[in-house]
Scaffold this motif. Sequence first.
Motif, PDB file in Angstrom:
ATOM      1  N   ASN A   1       1.052  -1.355  -0.073  1.00 56.80           N
ATOM      2  CA  ASN A   1       0.175   0.332  -0.052  1.00 56.80           C
ATOM      3  C   ASN A   1       0.912   1.488   0.147  1.00 56.80           C
ATOM      4  OD1 ASN A   1      -3.327  -0.249   0.221  1.00 56.80           O
ATOM      5  ND2 ASN A   1      -2.304  -2.161   1.462  1.00 56.80           N
ATOM      6  N   VAL A   2       2.082   1.121   0.178  1.00 54.96           N
ATOM      7  CA  VAL A   2       3.013   2.333   0.047  1.00 54.96           C
ATOM      8  C   VAL A   2       2.560   2.709  -2.067  1.00 54.96           C
ATOM      9  CG1 VAL A   2       5.363   3.734   0.617  1.00 54.96           C
ATOM     10  CG2 VAL A   2       4.596   1.307   2.445  1.00 54.96           C
ATOM     11  N   ARG A   3       2.334   3.455  -1.832  1.00 53.73           N
ATOM     12  CA  ARG A   3       2.197   3.968  -3.437  1.00 53.73           C
ATOM     13  C   ARG A   3       1.693   4.941  -3.523  1.00 53.73           C
ATOM     14  NH1 ARG A   3      -1.721  -1.114  -3.604  1.00 53.73           N
ATOM     15  NH2 ARG A   3      -3.647   0.364  -3.519  1.00 53.73           N
ATOM     16  N   PRO A   4       3.001   5.957  -3.684  1.00 58.39           N
ATOM     17  CA  PRO A   4       3.093   7.493  -3.563  1.00 58.39           C
ATOM     18  C   PRO A   4       2.099   7.964  -4.752  1.00 58.39           C
ATOM     19  CG  PRO A   4       5.040   6.659  -3.911  1.00 58.39           C
ATOM     20  CD  PRO A   4       3.927   5.314  -3.274  1.00 58.39           C
ATOM     21  N   SER A   5       2.269   6.864  -5.379  1.00 58.79           N
ATOM     22  CA  SER A   5       1.561   7.717  -7.370  1.00 58.79           C
ATOM     23  C   SER A   5       0.822   7.562  -7.174  1.00 58.79           C
ATOM     24  CB  SER A   5       2.396   7.459  -8.194  1.00 58.79           C
ATOM     25  OG  SER A   5       2.032   5.491  -8.313  1.00 58.79           O
ATOM     26  N   GLU A   6      -0.049   6.941  -6.241  1.00 63.78           N
ATOM     27  CA  GLU A   6      -1.636   6.592  -6.466  1.00 63.78           C
ATOM     28  C   GLU A   6      -2.877   7.780  -6.490  1.00 63.78           C
ATOM     29  OE1 GLU A   6      -5.130   2.995  -5.354  1.00 63.78           O
ATOM     30  OE2 GLU A   6      -2.872   3.231  -4.539  1.00 63.78           O
ATOM     31  N   PRO A   7      -2.219   8.973  -5.604  1.00 64.84           N
ATOM     32  CA  PRO A   7      -3.076  10.109  -5.091  1.00 64.84           C
ATOM     33  C   PRO A   7      -3.071  10.954  -6.756  1.00 64.84           C
ATOM     34  CG  PRO A   7      -1.655   9.669  -3.704  1.00 64.84           C
ATOM     35  CD  PRO A   7      -1.447   8.737  -3.996  1.00 64.84           C
ATOM     36  N   PHE A   8      -1.711  10.647  -7.092  1.00 74.45           N
ATOM     37  CA  PHE A   8      -2.084  11.434  -8.629  1.00 74.45           C
ATOM     38  C   PHE A   8      -2.113  10.526  -9.735  1.00 74.45           C
ATOM     39  CE2 PHE A   8       0.811  12.951  -5.211  1.00 74.45           C
ATOM     40  CZ  PHE A   8       1.126  13.884  -5.135  1.00 74.45           C
TER      41      PHE A   8
ATOM     42  N   CYS B   1      -4.406  -1.436  10.085  1.00 74.91           N
ATOM     43  CA  CYS B   1      -3.528  -0.987  10.324  1.00 74.91           C
ATOM     44  C   CYS B   1      -1.970  -0.728   9.678  1.00 74.91           C
ATOM     45  CB  CYS B   1      -2.890  -0.897  12.237  1.00 74.91           C
ATOM     46  SG  CYS B   1      -2.169   0.466  12.467  1.00 74.91           S
ATOM     47  N   ALA B   2      -2.219  -1.374   8.883  1.00 78.22           N
ATOM     48  CA  ALA B   2      -1.119  -2.204   8.432  1.00 78.22           C
ATOM     49  C   ALA B   2      -0.706  -1.348   7.093  1.00 78.22           C
ATOM     50  CB  ALA B   2       0.050  -3.360   7.854  1.00 78.22           C
ATOM     51  N   THR B   3      -2.217  -1.788   6.467  1.00 79.03           N
ATOM     52  CA  THR B   3      -2.167  -1.398   5.236  1.00 79.03           C
ATOM     53  C   THR B   3      -2.749   0.733   5.220  1.00 79.03           C
ATOM     54  OG1 THR B   3      -4.666  -2.092   5.387  1.00 79.03           O
ATOM     55  CG2 THR B   3      -3.487  -3.645   4.660  1.00 79.03           C
ATOM     56  N   LEU B   4      -3.260   0.137   6.542  1.00 78.90           N
ATOM     57  CA  LEU B   4      -3.665   2.233   6.732  1.00 78.90           C
ATOM     58  C   LEU B   4      -2.551   3.197   6.561  1.00 78.90           C
ATOM     59  CD1 LEU B   4      -5.946   4.479   7.123  1.00 78.90           C
ATOM     60  CD2 LEU B   4      -5.382   3.609   9.291  1.00 78.90           C
ATOM     61  N   VAL B   5      -1.676   2.592   7.859  1.00 77.55           N
ATOM     62  CA  VAL B   5      -0.069   2.974   7.557  1.00 77.55           C
ATOM     63  C   VAL B   5       0.588   3.649   6.471  1.00 77.55           C
ATOM     64  CG1 VAL B   5       2.015   3.056   9.184  1.00 77.55           C
ATOM     65  CG2 VAL B   5      -0.216   2.594   9.972  1.00 77.55           C
ATOM     66  N   GLY B   6       0.279   2.558   5.492  1.00 78.39           N
ATOM     67  CA  GLY B   6       1.263   1.800   4.037  1.00 78.39           C
ATOM     68  C   GLY B   6       0.436   3.277   3.092  1.00 78.39           C
ATOM     69  N   TYR B   7      -0.799   3.411   3.339  1.00 77.24           N
ATOM     70  CA  TYR B   7      -1.264   4.041   2.384  1.00 77.24           C
ATOM     71  C   TYR B   7      -1.376   5.685   2.453  1.00 77.24           C
ATOM     72  CZ  TYR B   7      -4.715   6.228  -0.475  1.00 77.24           C
ATOM     73  OH  TYR B   7      -5.537   6.991  -1.393  1.00 77.24           O
ATOM     74  N   THR B   8      -1.075   5.825   3.932  1.00 72.29           N
ATOM     75  CA  THR B   8      -0.892   7.096   4.391  1.00 72.29           C
ATOM     76  C   THR B   8       0.866   7.087   4.258  1.00 72.29           C
ATOM     77  OG1 THR B   8      -2.278   7.197   6.396  1.00 72.29           O
ATOM     78  CG2 THR B   8      -0.955   8.801   6.500  1.00 72.29           C
ATOM     79  N   ILE B   9       1.553   6.548   4.685  1.00 75.34           N
ATOM     80  CA  ILE B   9       2.820   6.738   4.284  1.00 75.34           C
ATOM     81  C   ILE B   9       2.839   7.200   2.767  1.00 75.34           C
ATOM     82  CG2 ILE B   9       5.697   6.355   4.625  1.00 75.34           C
ATOM     83  CD1 ILE B   9       4.661   5.437   7.093  1.00 75.34           C
TER      84      ILE B   9
ATOM     85  N   SER C   1       0.828   8.158   0.424  1.00 79.06           N
ATOM     86  CA  SER C   1       0.130   9.200   0.094  1.00 79.06           C
ATOM     87  C   SER C   1       0.865  10.579   0.106  1.00 79.06           C
ATOM     88  CB  SER C   1      -0.937   9.693   0.607  1.00 79.06           C
ATOM     89  OG  SER C   1      -1.984   8.467   0.216  1.00 79.06           O
ATOM     90  N   ILE C   2       1.835  11.099   1.629  1.00 81.16           N
ATOM     91  CA  ILE C   2       2.976  12.047   2.353  1.00 81.16           C
ATOM     92  C   ILE C   2       3.776  12.031   1.296  1.00 81.16           C
ATOM     93  CG2 ILE C   2       3.971  12.621   4.885  1.00 81.16           C
ATOM     94  CD1 ILE C   2       1.233  11.820   5.608  1.00 81.16           C
ATOM     95  N   THR C   3       4.232  11.088   1.123  1.00 82.86           N
ATOM     96  CA  THR C   3       5.798  11.029   0.354  1.00 82.86           C
ATOM     97  C   THR C   3       5.389  11.296  -1.153  1.00 82.86           C
ATOM     98  OG1 THR C   3       6.360   8.864   1.867  1.00 82.86           O
ATOM     99  CG2 THR C   3       7.510   9.606  -0.387  1.00 82.86           C
ATOM    100  N   GLY C   4       4.589  10.898  -1.596  1.00 82.75           N
ATOM    101  CA  GLY C   4       4.249  11.058  -2.804  1.00 82.75           C
ATOM    102  C   GLY C   4       3.559  12.901  -2.799  1.00 82.75           C
TER     103      GLY C   4
ATOM    104  N   ILE D   1      -1.627  15.043   0.631  1.00 78.64           N
ATOM    105  CA  ILE D   1      -1.961  15.345   2.388  1.00 78.64           C
ATOM    106  C   ILE D   1      -3.609  15.626   2.481  1.00 78.64           C
ATOM    107  CG2 ILE D   1      -1.989  17.933   1.485  1.00 78.64           C
ATOM    108  CD1 ILE D   1      -0.076  16.170   4.476  1.00 78.64           C
ATOM    109  N   VAL D   2      -4.371  15.613   0.709  1.00 78.21           N
ATOM    110  CA  VAL D   2      -5.674  15.113   1.121  1.00 78.21           C
ATOM    111  C   VAL D   2      -6.589  13.532   1.096  1.00 78.21           C
ATOM    112  CG1 VAL D   2      -8.179  15.740   0.123  1.00 78.21           C
ATOM    113  CG2 VAL D   2      -6.501  17.607   0.501  1.00 78.21           C
ATOM    114  N   GLU D   3      -5.462  12.678   0.729  1.00 78.21           N
ATOM    115  CA  GLU D   3      -5.956  11.675   1.030  1.00 78.21           C
ATOM    116  C   GLU D   3      -5.453  10.891   2.063  1.00 78.21           C
ATOM    117  OE1 GLU D   3      -7.627   9.466  -1.276  1.00 78.21           O
ATOM    118  OE2 GLU D   3      -7.752  10.489  -2.802  1.00 78.21           O
ATOM    119  N   ALA D   4      -4.118  11.712   2.726  1.00 79.06           N
ATOM    120  CA  ALA D   4      -3.570  11.097   3.713  1.00 79.06           C
ATOM    121  C   ALA D   4      -4.253  11.147   4.582  1.00 79.06           C
ATOM    122  CB  ALA D   4      -1.945  11.726   4.097  1.00 79.06           C
TER     123      ALA D   4
END
Length: 494
Positions: A23-30, A140-148, A150-153, A323-326
């Motif tokens: 779920n660490v996919r920084p490109s997904e919000p874009f 929690c793992a999937t949520l934290v991965g998605y949040t990190i 999105s913020i990284t992206g 940042i909005v997605e996160a």
Amino acid sequence: MESTGSNWLYPTALLCVCGFLSNVRPSEPFLTPYLMGPDKNLTEQQVNEIFPVWTYSYLVLLFPIFLATDYLRYKPIIVLQGAALIVTWLMLLCAQGLLAMKFLEFFYGMVTASEVAYYSYIYSVVDFNMYQKVTGYCRCATLVGYTIGSITGQILVSFAEVSLFHLNVISLVCVAIGFTTSVFLPMPQKSMFFHRVKADYNGFKIKHDGSMSEEEELESASTTPLNRGLDNANSMLNDHLPEPIDSSSYTNEIMNKKPFKRICIVLVMLWKTFLQCYSSWPLLCWSAWWALSTCGYFQIVNYIQVLWERIRPFQSSQIYNGIVEAASALLGAVAAFVVGYVKISSIWSEVALLVFSLVVAVSVFLMDTLQNIWVCYVCYIVFRIIYMMLITVATFKIAANLSVELYALVFGVNTFVALVLQTLLTLIVVESSLLNLDIFGQFLAYSVYFGVVALLFLIFGVYNIVKKYREKPRPHENISGCLDCRNEVTSKIS
């Protein structure tokens, strides 16, 4: 052999690492800016043709993957999900053209349809008393991965000026590592339906709102109507199975003996259990909200980036999708956590669904009519918070008196109904053969949709209140009942 004692830690940790990295996919919000930018050079109309393919593939694959997940015992489907993610991001990087992007959405539909394996795998390798804890860890793992991610992206785009292409490279690396991790997951020896050991047939446990002892829970589990329905169906399996010596030899012997007949028996069991489950009015009500709201949620999440891109194009201005997605994911998780400690009486549940459905309808309407990017961001966050809060309540209300097996079935059916509704909504609102609305027309239609959902639960609420009122005993009925009891006691004494 299933994990017991401290052995739950290894499969749980490995699954959490897999879920986090996938779920660490920084490109997904874009995604939409990337598709409509110079890398893919697609138009808004073409993007509207691409996204429905995800809905259709998710719908078509959901039931076969649901059965395959249980039949193959989870791990192969988790590995398949990781492989499909790699194919998705490889195509995002290398493929060109409208047709290639449609195939990409098909593989992403396979990814989302396979999520059932991720969330149910852990139940087959840990003890029952660890279910609540490990479920929290995995989600929690999937949520934290998605949040990190999105913020990284957002940080890389806003401050480091990293291109969207290189964001997709980072996403590919993360999902590839997640795929590698999934290969090392222990292979379960049992599953919920196809690979059950005889001890499981007498081991169903039903969750309860009140406090009960273990003995009372076991007794209640064996006498609850819904559970009896599943036990009766399971007896059909017992009639066709040999006596097991141990769980592994039992599973292997079954798998080698008439698999088609076993599949038919399990399908009959699922059908009877389905009829038994949905005979409950509270479960039917919450399931209806689950399906209706999830349908609308999928549509909003699918097309929100197209709306943002129309209001504030990425190529000409700074955007804050990441940042909005996160923020929406984190605040939604907080709301879901808090609502877990709020007791909602059954008589007011429909009223709560009515009120919040109206708030969602207003939020979507404001996004459509004001056409301001900051209003869109705030309304989207409100929308996701409400959905994640109420879907948590719905999950608890549905699962409160169901075993894990029944919950898996109800979850699958509700998701399938949501996808059928989403397919119909997509065909009517998005597809060029019917209304073919632009993005603003689509969001106006979605606000009307949530308004209709609110109206539906207004009807449900009125019906439930009237029903409760009619079932309430009259004072003279209580008096006559007391007199009857007194006369009966007197006659027995005499």
